[in-house]
Design a protein around this motif. Structure first.
Motif, mmCIF file in Angstrom:
data_model
loop_
_atom_site.group_PDB
_atom_site.id
_atom_site.type_symbol
_atom_site.label_atom_id
_atom_site.label_comp_id
_atom_site.label_asym_id
_atom_site.label_seq_id
_atom_site.Cartn_x
_atom_site.Cartn_y
_atom_site.Cartn_z
ATOM 1 N N ASN A 289 4.812 61.320 -15.524
ATOM 2 C CA ASN A 289 5.827 61.250 -16.360
ATOM 3 C C ASN A 289 5.520 60.002 -17.405
ATOM 4 O O ASN A 289 6.084 59.872 -18.434
ATOM 5 C CB ASN A 289 7.413 60.862 -15.947
ATOM 6 N N LYS A 290 4.409 59.529 -17.086
ATOM 7 C CA LYS A 290 3.962 58.463 -17.727
ATOM 8 C C LYS A 290 2.272 58.649 -18.527
ATOM 9 O O LYS A 290 1.792 57.622 -18.605
ATOM 10 C CB LYS A 290 3.955 56.871 -17.262
ATOM 11 N N GLY A 291 1.938 59.932 -18.521
ATOM 12 C CA GLY A 291 0.728 60.160 -19.038
ATOM 13 C C GLY A 291 -0.172 60.797 -18.159
ATOM 14 O O GLY A 291 0.495 61.302 -16.966
ATOM 15 N N LEU A 292 -1.286 60.929 -18.464
ATOM 16 C CA LEU A 292 -2.315 61.836 -17.737
ATOM 17 C C LEU A 292 -3.375 61.067 -17.335
ATOM 18 O O LEU A 292 -3.516 59.805 -17.804
ATOM 19 C CB LEU A 292 -3.010 62.633 -18.900
ATOM 20 N N VAL A 293 -3.627 60.874 -15.737
ATOM 21 C CA VAL A 293 -4.267 59.993 -15.101
ATOM 22 C C VAL A 293 -5.642 60.631 -14.596
ATOM 23 O O VAL A 293 -5.397 61.877 -14.009
ATOM 24 C CB VAL A 293 -3.443 59.238 -14.102
ATOM 25 N N ARG A 294 -6.636 60.164 -14.856
ATOM 26 C CA ARG A 294 -7.987 60.693 -14.095
ATOM 27 C C ARG A 294 -8.290 59.690 -13.088
ATOM 28 O O ARG A 294 -8.553 58.594 -13.105
ATOM 29 C CB ARG A 294 -9.057 60.591 -15.160
ATOM 30 N N TYR A 295 -8.467 60.386 -11.913
ATOM 31 C CA TYR A 295 -8.811 59.489 -10.646
ATOM 32 C C TYR A 295 -10.293 59.984 -10.107
ATOM 33 O O TYR A 295 -10.417 61.208 -9.816
ATOM 34 C CB TYR A 295 -7.877 59.561 -9.445
ATOM 35 N N GLN A 296 -11.290 59.090 -9.966
ATOM 36 C CA GLN A 296 -12.536 59.133 -9.587
ATOM 37 C C GLN A 296 -12.680 58.682 -8.329
ATOM 38 O O GLN A 296 -12.831 57.514 -8.115
ATOM 39 C CB GLN A 296 -13.642 58.424 -10.575
ATOM 40 N N PRO A 297 -12.776 59.805 -7.305
ATOM 41 C CA PRO A 297 -12.908 59.387 -5.893
ATOM 42 C C PRO A 297 -13.954 58.564 -5.522
ATOM 43 O O PRO A 297 -13.898 57.732 -4.481
ATOM 44 C CB PRO A 297 -12.732 60.707 -5.001
ATOM 45 N N ALA A 298 -15.272 58.786 -6.213
ATOM 46 C CA ALA A 298 -16.407 58.026 -5.895
ATOM 47 C C ALA A 298 -16.336 56.674 -6.082
ATOM 48 O O ALA A 298 -16.921 55.798 -5.582
ATOM 49 C CB ALA A 298 -17.564 58.712 -6.790
ATOM 50 N N THR A 299 -15.631 56.136 -7.006
ATOM 51 C CA THR A 299 -15.463 54.764 -7.572
ATOM 52 C C THR A 299 -14.055 54.470 -7.140
ATOM 53 O O THR A 299 -13.754 53.051 -7.459
ATOM 54 C CB THR A 299 -15.758 54.427 -8.978
ATOM 55 N N ASN A 300 -13.045 55.156 -6.749
ATOM 56 C CA ASN A 300 -11.605 54.769 -6.473
ATOM 57 C C ASN A 300 -11.232 54.026 -7.582
ATOM 58 O O ASN A 300 -10.277 53.091 -7.732
ATOM 59 C CB ASN A 300 -11.752 53.818 -5.394
ATOM 60 N N THR A 301 -11.199 54.658 -8.818
ATOM 61 C CA THR A 301 -10.619 54.368 -10.252
ATOM 62 C C THR A 301 -9.885 55.110 -10.816
ATOM 63 O O THR A 301 -9.950 56.478 -10.825
ATOM 64 C CB THR A 301 -11.855 53.895 -11.021
ATOM 65 N N PHE A 302 -8.872 54.600 -11.536
ATOM 66 C CA PHE A 302 -7.771 55.345 -12.391
ATOM 67 C C PHE A 302 -7.948 55.002 -13.756
ATOM 68 O O PHE A 302 -8.122 53.784 -13.928
ATOM 69 C CB PHE A 302 -6.244 55.129 -12.021
#
Length: 1021
Positions: A289-302
């Motif tokens: 509800n607050k935007g589109l989020v990309r999560y990169q499991p390799a670096t554990n970053t959002f």
């Protein structure tokens, strides 16, 4: 670089910071570019809950108000229509899935489950029915899913349903009964399948359950403790599940081991998760509800992407409800503000924030600093290592400042000196370590001064010699004396420079100097012979230089020389001795025929700057790729002179709106040929509803009246679809492929009857063709009078008419032959016998004459006279009969009247002759006319000889298509049974003549009662 020069450069950098302490970031932070489509572009509604791509390549978007199919340019909207059979059951679309047969399954909010058949273009609806254990539990279908075995599953508030195709109904699965029942226990909100084949569901109660095919129940996973409703599930390659919840954020449930909360760390997606999608790079995209989020499991970053007010290429709305990746790798996200497409990484093209105006020159020094020559802002230096921007401007009060703010050329020589060519104020030089410019100007009194103050190019050759091109010729700078050797055009010397407007200079590996001019073509200077050789455009020679205006020259890694021209595209020098070139222009793939700059990258591609973007050219296969603002370039129009390759392989191009920098290896191209489909068929501009969808139809038949029709088509490439290009051909009509550009419709009129094949093929946004495309057989039916059966019928009729004409001609010839035979017979019988008797009587009369028997000779002569008159009458009848002018009844009646008058009046018989007006215009053929008249003549002669009458009446009438002749007298009559008077054959002849006319002859008579003869002759109407 020596330590001396390195020290000077470091000192120069420090001085710059002191002199012009203006600081700005060298490049903006990377951001994704979102291209949004809304209801304004044809989307059925802006809240997009689900996305799927079908087997043909169409994208489908489920919204709150209908289902939308997208072909890259246009939407086709499907909605509920109670008046139309086979329409969508509900406009509230929650979920979409496609089975292996290409059928689209649509889960609706209140309308049950719909199945779309792409062949018929119709929907089949499955809805809840009370007391039906094989139907849906309710009509609110939150999710629909097709598993690896091609089984279709639907989730409702009442459980999980599997569609059974053989029985056309559903099998329902629920959790085992429990004492702690919850209304949302069997509410299935998400369905997925892991790589091991296990089917998983997420429920409204908050359980993650697997389907136990042995027991037929849903079984909650014990590792998961219910906290809030499950909104979405996404499996990964390791067999684990990414779990989105309604209020508890993002979790991960591995194949083995406990569940763990992932989204609770700083920068995470928050508590409300609405969509999950794992892309081809195994990045997890999260809709919140607050935007589109990309999560990169390799670096554990959002990384979070949100809507930015005033920025058209940002996310359209922060409420993200769906995410999807199409076959080309393009990502799509459905929001409450429309549907957006985007690449997973930022554009490879980086625009500098300054300057905002035209850039005409760029170069890079030994320290990696970028120098930019602008049109109105002077000289700007960017230092990537420090993020500093430094600016040099003209100061009228400072003689050591830049001589002019309009900079046209830049060059850093081997000694580290910066040479600056200005628009109209000569050449400036900035020594290493100096903050002041040294100026070189044209002096008419000094022959060794700069030839002209309008400087257009500055070039240092491999030997360290500096060449300066101006509007007044070419200059070679002698560093030791600071003098210039000038080369100008001399009309009297064919080996002089061809033109004084020098635009570019380059020395090849053989040591020859190549000079591009503005109007004089390309010149080659040999330093040994001191002579120029010019290569110019020859309209009669297609292998000559394509334009006399040369803007750029490049010698590639193999020694091949390439020429960029203004208006003539790109030229490759193929034969130096013959001056033969190969030209590449817009038809070969260039976006524009003005080539300002040419650079070669590490992969040996050539990069060309034009007035319509950049082009990447591969010499090995002559393949062009084009790039413009739609590909992420900050602008499309570039400038002459503004191009440079940096030490690390980065390319720089200056244009009308600033400077762009990029790493060629990072520029993505689309090598996937697009599927090509037909999207519509129109007659007289009206869309035709076919019984089979045009996207799968392969044959159409047109009536002769359908002489105006159109075929619509699309290339299903969604990455910059406006750059797709089309070519089509109607076999048996078009002689060759029609290059349609981005036009998506072909129209034809007045086709001849026959069978045609319409073919269309297309490129993607990078010019990659799908050579096969698609096709449609079009059969134009002929008019009924052009059909094969009609032609056969006509041929038979024609031959029948010919045969009929032949028969008629034969009959005519036979009739003529009979007439001739009759005439010959009459001549022989009547005339022959008469002439014979005359001959005999003449001999006898002569004998009587010799013997003085006068009375006997006179009697014989009288007899001869009678015979001659009869013969003349017979001859007259024959001649009159065969004359075509006497075919009309008027002539027949006139002759009959005349004959009757002559015969009857000579006998003293009063008679009347009446011809009814109705016989006017009737015609008798020759034989009928002859027989009719001779019969009449016989009747009148008999009346005159034997009737002994005082009155006679003759009449002619026409009744019921029959000609009636009546001859009546008041004479003595006769007995028809008695022998004929005079022993003649009169009655017999009359009956024979009546039979020849197929007429009916009636004679009413008796002794003492007179005689009435009636002849009825049939005539055609």
């Amino acid at each position: 670089m020596t330590c001396f020069f390195a020290t000077w450069l470091r000192l120069l950098g420090v001085l710059f910071c002191v002199v012009v302490p203006v600081v700005a970031p060298a490049q903006p932070s990377a951001a994704l570019t979102f291209h949004t489509l809304t209801a304004a572009q044809g989307l059925s509604e802006n809240s997009v809950y689900s996305i799927v791509q079908d087997k043909q390549g169409f994208l489908w978007f489920g919204t709150q108000d209908g289902l939308s199919r997208y072909d890259g340019v246009e939407f086709r909207v499907f909605r509920n229509d109670p008046q139309r059979a086979g329409s969508l059951s509900s406009n509230f679309i929650l979920s979409l899935a496609e089975d292996q047969q290409g059928q689209l399954w649509v889960g609706t909010g209140g309308g049950g489950l719909c199945r779309y058949n792409p062949v018929t273009g119709r929907f089949r609806t499955f809805e809840y029915e009370q007391n039906d254990i094989n139907g849906l539990a309710d009509n609110f279908v939150r999710v629909v899913f097709c598993d690896q075995q091609n089984q279709v599953w639907a989730g409702t508030e009442g459980g999980l349903h599997r569609f059974v195709p053989s029985k056309n109904h559903f099998q329902r699965f629920v959790h085992a009964a429990s004492t702690l029942e919850n209304l949302r226990r069997n509410s299935v909100r998400a369905i997925t399948q892991t790589s091991n084949g296990t089917l998983w569901v997420g429920t409204g109660e908050g359980h993650i359950s697997s389907l136990n095919t042995r027991t037929g129940h849903l079984e909650p996973d014990g590792r998961w403790q219910a906290s809030s409703a499950i909104t979405t599930l996404q499996p990964d390659a390791a067999g684990g599940l990414w779990v989105g919840t309604e209020t508890d954020g993002l979790w991960y449930l591995p194949a083995v081991g406990p569940a763990r909360a992932v989204g609770r760390q700083a920068g995470g997606p928050g508590e409300a998760i609405r969509a999950l999608f794992l892309d081809q790079q195994q990045h997890l995209w999260i809709g919140t509800n607050k935007g589109l989020v990309r999560y990169q499991p390799a670096t554990n970053t959002f990384t979070t992407y949100q809507h930015q007010n005033g920025q058209a290429l940002s996310l359209p709305d922060d409420v993200v409800m769906s995410v999807f990746q199409d076959r080309s790798g393009l990502l799509w996200t459905g929001t409450e503000g429309g549907i957006s497409s985007f690449e997973a990484r930022a554009s490879a093209f980086t625009g500098y924030p300054e300057p905002k105006g035209p850039v005409w020159a760029v170069c890079e020094d030994g320290a990696g600093r970028v120098w930019v020559g602008t049109e109105s802002q002077g000289l700007i230096c960017y230092d990537a290592s420090t993020g500093q921007r430094r600016q040099f401007r003209h100061d009228p009060t400072d003689a050591g400042s830049l001589s002019e703010d309009f900079v046209r050329a830049l060059c850093i020589d081997k000694r580290g000196r910066l040479w600056v060519g200005t628009q109209s104020q000569g050449l400036d030089c900035l020594e290493p370590g100096s903050t002041r410019f040294e100026h070189y100007r044209h002096n008419p009194a000094v022959k060794t001064s700069l030839s002209e103050d309008f400087v257009r190019t500055v070039y240092e050759d491999p030997k360290g010699q500096l060449w300066v091109g101006t509007e007044g010729g070419l200059n070679l700078y002698e560093a030791s004396t600071k003098r210039f050797t000038v080369f100008r055009h001399d009309p009297s010397n064919p080996h002089s420079l061809s033109n004084n407007f020098v635009r570019v200079v380059h020395q090849d590996r053989a040591g020859l100097i190549w000079v591009g001019t503005g109007g004089g073509g390309l010149c080659r200077y040999n330093p040994v012979t001191k002579q120029f050789v010019a290569f110019k455009t020859d309209d009669q020679n297609p292998r000559s230089l394509s334009s006399n205006f040369v803007r750029s020259i490049l010698e590639d890694h193999s020694g091949q020389l390439w020429i960029g021209t203004e208006g003539g595209g790109l030229c490759r020098l193929d034969d130096l001795s013959k001056g033969r070139f190969t030209t590449f222009r817009e038809p070969q793939g260039l976006p524009n025929d003005v080539v300002y700059g040419i650079l070669e990258d590490n992969a040996h591609h050539l990069w060309l700057s034009t007035n319509k973007g950049l082009a990447r050219f591969t010499p090995s296969n002559n393949q062009f790729y084009t790039f413009d603002t739609r590909d992420g370039l900050p602008f499309d129009e570039f400038n002459a002179g503004g191009y440079y390759r940096g030490r690390r392989g980065q390319l720089y191009f200056g244009g009308m709106l600033g400077l762009v920098r990029f790493n060629p290896a990072a520029v993505r191209t689309n090598a996937l040929p697009p599927p090509v489909v037909l999207t519509g068929f129109r007659k007289f501009n009206q869309l035709v509803e076919l019984d089979t969808s045009i996207t799968v139809r392969r044959r159409i038949e047109l009536a002769p009246s359908d002489y105006f029709f159109s075929v619509e088509f699309a290339a299903l490439n969604f990455r910059l679809p406006e750059k797709n290009r089309y070519a089509y051909m109607l076999e048996n009509f078009d002689p060759d492929w029609v290059q349609a550009g981005n036009k998506r419709e072909a129209t034809y009129t007045n086709l001849d009857p026959g069978t045609y094949t319409f073919r269309v093929r297309a490129t993607n946004n990078d010019g990659i063709w799908n050579p096969r495309g698609t096709s449609l057989t079009i059969v134009v039916q002929p008019h009924w009078y052009s059909t094969w059966w009609f032609r056969i019928l006509i041929s038979w009729v024609f031959f029948g008419l010919l045969f009929l004409a032949y028969r008629m001609r034969v009959r005519q010839l036979l009739a003529l032959e009979r007439v001739r035979h009759n005439i010959a017979r009459d001549l022989h019988d009547d005339m022959g016998s008469t002439l014979s008797s005359i001959s005999i009587l003449s001999q006898i009369a002569r004998t009587h004459q010799h013997n003085q028997r006068t009375d006997q000779a006179t009697a014989l002569l009288d007899q001869i006279g009678d015979s001659s008159r009869r013969m003349l009458d017979a001859m007259d009848d024959i001649v009159w009969t065969i004359n075509p002018a006497h075919d009309s009844m008027e002539d027949v009646v006139a002759r009959m009247r005349s004959f009757a008058s002559d015969v009857l009046e000579a006998r003293g018989i009063d008679f009347t002759f009446r011809a009814d007006p109705s016989i006017t215009g009737l015609r008798l053929n020759m034989r009928a006319r002859r027989e009719f008249f001779l019969l009449f003549k016989e009747a009148v002669n008999n009346l005159a000889k034997y009737a002994q009458c005082e009155q006679a009446a003759i009449s002619l009438t026409y009744e019921h298509h029959r000609l009636l002749l009546t001859v009546k007298d008041d004479g003595v009559g006769f007995d028809p049974a008695a022998p004929a008077q005079g022993g003649g054959n009169g009655l017999t002849n009359m009956h024979s003549r009546a039979a020849a006319m197929q007429a009916k002859l009636t004679i009413n008579t008796a002794p003492g009662q007179g005689t009435m003869l009636q002849l009825s002759v049939p005539l055609k109407s």
